[in-house]
Write a protein that holds these residues in place. Structure first.
Motif, PDB file in Angstrom:
ATOM      1  N   UNK A  37      47.336  41.780  33.147  1.00  0.00           N
ATOM      2  CA  UNK A  37      47.235  41.529  31.606  1.00  0.00           C
ATOM      3  C   UNK A  37      46.904  40.168  31.253  1.00  0.00           C
ATOM      4  N   UNK A  38      47.690  39.193  31.879  1.00  0.00           N
ATOM      5  CA  UNK A  38      47.366  37.629  31.774  1.00  0.00           C
ATOM      6  C   UNK A  38      45.897  37.297  32.171  1.00  0.00           C
ATOM      7  N   UNK A  88      48.911  37.629  41.731  1.00  0.00           N
ATOM      8  CA  UNK A  88      48.093  36.530  41.575  1.00  0.00           C
ATOM      9  C   UNK A  88      47.639  35.963  42.772  1.00  0.00           C
ATOM     10  N   UNK A  89      48.356  35.994  43.869  1.00  0.00           N
ATOM     11  CA  UNK A  89      47.696  35.742  45.142  1.00  0.00           C
ATOM     12  C   UNK A  89      46.534  36.568  45.596  1.00  0.00           C
ATOM     13  N   UNK A  90      46.840  37.953  45.354  1.00  0.00           N
ATOM     14  CA  UNK A  90      45.871  38.798  45.955  1.00  0.00           C
ATOM     15  C   UNK A  90      44.818  39.128  44.940  1.00  0.00           C
ATOM     16  N   UNK A  91      44.933  39.004  43.686  1.00  0.00           N
ATOM     17  CA  UNK A  91      43.758  38.931  42.743  1.00  0.00           C
ATOM     18  C   UNK A  91      42.904  37.758  42.793  1.00  0.00           C
ATOM     19  N   UNK A  95      49.099  30.988  43.249  1.00  0.00           N
ATOM     20  CA  UNK A  95      50.371  31.480  42.957  1.00  0.00           C
ATOM     21  C   UNK A  95      51.428  31.155  44.084  1.00  0.00           C
ATOM     22  N   UNK A  96      50.829  30.986  45.270  1.00  0.00           N
ATOM     23  CA  UNK A  96      51.800  31.040  46.321  1.00  0.00           C
ATOM     24  C   UNK A  96      52.139  29.661  46.440  1.00  0.00           C
ATOM     25  N   UNK A  97      51.509  28.698  46.298  1.00  0.00           N
ATOM     26  CA  UNK A  97      51.912  27.307  46.373  1.00  0.00           C
ATOM     27  C   UNK A  97      52.993  26.981  45.296  1.00  0.00           C
ATOM     28  N   UNK A  98      52.816  27.667  44.023  1.00  0.00           N
ATOM     29  CA  UNK A  98      53.884  27.435  42.998  1.00  0.00           C
ATOM     30  C   UNK A  98      55.176  28.360  43.098  1.00  0.00           C
TER      31      UNK A  98
END
Length: 190
Positions: A37-38, A88-91, A95-98
């Motif tokens: 949704x974000x 977030x990583x897959x889309x 997001x993985x770094x944070x």
């Protein structure tokens, strides 16, 4: 009580921490929903602008507060943050770094909610708000470490963080009313 087959042991076979599969499904679905949704709000509202960033942060904050009200267990915020970051990583391959910063923020929020706030609704709202503020502040500190020779370059990062702070604040204001309605609808049973 649920049947023994409806529970999943996560820590060890002798642990008293049993997670119902229903709770894990709620956490997984709501974590993925928050990130999707974000992303959708940013795409619909024309990209990375102050309005879309505020709406995105508001949606994520409200969903995290709803999840913590629905699944009242220590660690539910940590799991929903992990699912959201993996989504977030897959889309979008981000997001993985944070992830370590967000997991630390979720852990601090859980400690605040359980030990300081005694699982009260106001403590859940404040804990999720503090988690989001911690994540953004930690990100700004890392940016400052990289740009400390020329602090003028920090201004765009500050301007991009302001809508996120505003969205978190709006989410913390809107969530209690939505939680109340979800209690009337019997989605939240506490």
């Amino acid at each position: 009580m649920s049947r023994k087959s409806d529970h999943l042991r996560l820590i060890s076979p002798r642990s008293a921490t049993d997670w119902a599969i229903r709770d894990l499904v709620i956490i997984g679905l709501m974590g993925a929903l928050a990130r999707a949704m974000g992303l959708l709000s940013v795409l619909v509202l024309g990209g990375m602008n102050p309005l879309s960033l505020t709406v995105r942060s508001t949606i994520i904050t409200v969903i995290f507060i709803i999840v913590r009200h629905k699944v009242r267990r220590f660690g539910s915020l940590i799991l929903v943050v992990m699912v959201g970051s993996l989504t977030s990583f897959f889309i979008m391959a981000q997001g993985i770094i944070t992830l370590p910063i967000t997991l630390l923020g979720a852990l601090l929020a859980e400690i605040f909610i359980v030990y300081v706030g005694r699982e009260r609704s106001l403590a859940i709202v404040a804990g999720v708000g503090l988690m989001s503020i911690f994540e953004r502040a930690a990100a700004l500190i890392f940016i400052w470490l990289n740009l400390r020779e020329n602090l003028v370059l920090m201004l765009p990062a500050l301007f991009m963080s302001a809508p996120g702070f505003m969205g978190t604040f709006l989410g913390c204001l809107l969530a209690p009313g939505l939680v109340k309605e979800l209690r009337h609808a019997s989605f939240i049973n506490s």
